[in-house]
Design an enzyme around this catalytic site. Structure first.
Site, mmCIF file in Angstrom:
data_model
loop_
_atom_site.group_PDB
_atom_site.id
_atom_site.type_symbol
_atom_site.label_atom_id
_atom_site.label_comp_id
_atom_site.label_asym_id
_atom_site.label_seq_id
_atom_site.Cartn_x
_atom_site.Cartn_y
_atom_site.Cartn_z
ATOM 1 N N HIS A 56 -1.164 -15.359 25.883
ATOM 2 C CA HIS A 56 0.292 -15.126 25.865
ATOM 3 C C HIS A 56 0.866 -15.257 27.256
ATOM 4 O O HIS A 56 0.127 -15.413 28.226
ATOM 5 C CB HIS A 56 0.636 -13.780 25.226
ATOM 6 C CG HIS A 56 0.176 -12.568 25.965
ATOM 7 N ND1 HIS A 56 -1.148 -12.264 26.176
ATOM 8 C CD2 HIS A 56 0.873 -11.555 26.553
ATOM 9 C CE1 HIS A 56 -1.246 -11.122 26.832
ATOM 10 N NE2 HIS A 56 -0.027 -10.670 27.086
ATOM 11 N N HIS A 58 2.567 -13.374 29.463
ATOM 12 C CA HIS A 58 2.709 -12.367 30.518
ATOM 13 C C HIS A 58 1.931 -12.769 31.778
ATOM 14 O O HIS A 58 0.820 -13.314 31.688
ATOM 15 C CB HIS A 58 2.237 -10.997 30.019
ATOM 16 C CG HIS A 58 3.203 -10.349 29.078
ATOM 17 N ND1 HIS A 58 2.839 -9.365 28.185
ATOM 18 C CD2 HIS A 58 4.541 -10.557 28.886
ATOM 19 C CE1 HIS A 58 3.903 -8.991 27.485
ATOM 20 N NE2 HIS A 58 4.943 -9.707 27.885
ATOM 21 N N ASP A 60 0.232 -11.173 33.899
ATOM 22 C CA ASP A 60 -1.119 -10.627 34.116
ATOM 23 C C ASP A 60 -2.163 -11.367 33.275
ATOM 24 O O ASP A 60 -3.343 -11.008 33.280
ATOM 25 C CB ASP A 60 -1.157 -9.106 33.862
ATOM 26 C CG ASP A 60 -0.866 -8.725 32.425
ATOM 27 O OD1 ASP A 60 0.123 -9.230 31.860
ATOM 28 O OD2 ASP A 60 -1.640 -7.926 31.850
ATOM 29 N N HIS A 61 -1.729 -12.426 32.568
ATOM 30 C CA HIS A 61 -2.664 -13.272 31.814
ATOM 31 C C HIS A 61 -2.594 -14.740 32.249
ATOM 32 O O HIS A 61 -3.508 -15.508 31.960
ATOM 33 C CB HIS A 61 -2.391 -13.155 30.305
ATOM 34 C CG HIS A 61 -2.607 -11.750 29.827
ATOM 35 N ND1 HIS A 61 -3.736 -11.358 29.151
ATOM 36 C CD2 HIS A 61 -1.860 -10.631 29.989
ATOM 37 C CE1 HIS A 61 -3.674 -10.054 28.904
ATOM 38 N NE2 HIS A 61 -2.546 -9.589 29.412
ATOM 39 N N HIS A 114 2.674 -7.883 20.136
ATOM 40 C CA HIS A 114 2.817 -7.582 21.573
ATOM 41 C C HIS A 114 3.840 -8.548 22.177
ATOM 42 O O HIS A 114 4.757 -8.138 22.881
ATOM 43 C CB HIS A 114 1.458 -7.702 22.241
ATOM 44 C CG HIS A 114 1.498 -7.546 23.730
ATOM 45 N ND1 HIS A 114 1.861 -6.363 24.346
ATOM 46 C CD2 HIS A 114 1.228 -8.422 24.737
ATOM 47 C CE1 HIS A 114 1.808 -6.534 25.668
ATOM 48 N NE2 HIS A 114 1.431 -7.767 25.927
ATOM 49 N N ASP A 133 -3.754 -9.296 24.151
ATOM 50 C CA ASP A 133 -3.174 -7.960 24.143
ATOM 51 C C ASP A 133 -2.761 -7.571 22.724
ATOM 52 O O ASP A 133 -1.827 -6.790 22.527
ATOM 53 C CB ASP A 133 -1.967 -7.881 25.093
ATOM 54 C CG ASP A 133 -2.382 -7.837 26.559
ATOM 55 O OD1 ASP A 133 -3.596 -7.895 26.845
ATOM 56 O OD2 ASP A 133 -1.482 -7.737 27.418
ATOM 57 N N HIS A 171 -7.682 -6.156 28.418
ATOM 58 C CA HIS A 171 -7.579 -5.030 29.358
ATOM 59 C C HIS A 171 -8.700 -4.012 29.170
ATOM 60 O O HIS A 171 -9.183 -3.801 28.054
ATOM 61 C CB HIS A 171 -6.253 -4.282 29.174
ATOM 62 C CG HIS A 171 -5.057 -5.033 29.660
ATOM 63 N ND1 HIS A 171 -4.578 -4.925 30.940
ATOM 64 C CD2 HIS A 171 -4.238 -5.912 29.025
ATOM 65 C CE1 HIS A 171 -3.508 -5.705 31.081
ATOM 66 N NE2 HIS A 171 -3.274 -6.323 29.935
HETATM 67 FE FE FE Z 1 -1.628 -7.710 29.522
HETATM 68 ZN ZN ZN Z 2 0.667 -8.704 27.769
#
Ligand code: FE
Ligand code: ZN
Length: 241
Positions: A56, A58, A60-61, A114, A133, A171
């Site tokens: 996805h 975001h 942080d990915h 998410h 996520d 995560h």
């Molecule tokens: Fe994440």
């Molecule tokens: Zn995420």
């Protein structure tokens, strides 16, 4: 032939996943948000990268995607639905599509909840699920865009995968998820056994993941929710926990 998956710890509590097809040595990385440790992990594993998979949009990915692509010159695969907010994609995919890694094939599963365009990848060879996520160990992602109905349906799809599926999530949230799970389901013996194993791994400095789907089905409160209404109440309670 089989696919293996190893977590690469990055950022504060994220995991990228290094996948390898044992037949051909073909290698992929999932959600390479931090380029330096990822490039190091790939070099250590033989310096070969055939593909980047994104679950996805975001940061942080995805944040390291362009740098990792530039270093290994490999294609990037992500959701067609989110092509406008993902890094540049070479292959766009949606539910039912397949992605080849060497001799292995991943099935693409749409798992909105998410995020709207979230996708997961499942390799039947090795029973490897990249759950992003959507599904965490003992938890699930926050509903940052999707509805509880969407997330519940997404989790039911994942729950239907083979029992020995390895859940490779985005995560290291397991210990905090465990505190919530124990608060809402204090008499669940399978949950207590699960948490004991997690504590052992974490105190030894090991990742708590991947977990086995069969264990999640007995211990993860979001997979145990019997219907959308209870899932919705549970997710709201977790957000306040
Ligand atoms: Fe994440
Ligand atoms: Zn995420």
């Amino acid at each position: 032939m089989t696919v293996t998956a190893s977590p690469v710890p990055i950022l504060k509590d994220n995991y990228a996943w290094l996948l390898r097809d044992s037949d051909t040595g073909a290698t992929a990385i999932v959600d390479p948000a931090d380029p330096q440790p990822i490039i190091e992990a790939i070099e250590k594993a033989g310096g070969r990268l055939d593909m980047i998979l994104l679950t996805h949009h975001h940061a942080d990915h995805t944040a390291g995607t362009d740098e990792v692509r530039a270093r290994f010159n490999c294609p990037v695969v992500g959701a067609a639905a989110d092509r406008n907010r993902l890094p540049r994609l070479d292959q766009t995919v949606t539910e039912g599509d397949t992605v080849r890694l060497g001799n292995a094939t991943a099935q693409v599963i749409d798992t909105p909840g998410h995020t709207r365009g979230q996708i997961n990848f499942f390799f039947p060879d090795g029973d490897i699920l990249l759950s992003g996520d959507t599904l965490f160990s003992l938890g699930c992602g926050r509903l940052s865009e999707g509805s509880p109905e969407e997330m519940y349906a997404s989790l039911r799809k994942l729950a239907a995968l083979p029992a020995d599926t390895l859940v490779c999530c985005g995560h290291e949230y397991t210990e905090s998820n465990a505190r919530f799970a124990l608060a809402v389901d204090p008499d669940n013996a399978a949950l207590h056994a699960f948490v004991a194993k997690v504590e052992q791994l974490r105190s030894a400095g090991q990742p708590s993941v991947p977990s086995v789907l069969e264990d999640e089905l007995k211990a993860n409160p979001f997979l145990l929710a019997p219907d959308v209404a209870s899932f919705t109440a549970l997710r709201a309670r977790k957000d306040r926990f």
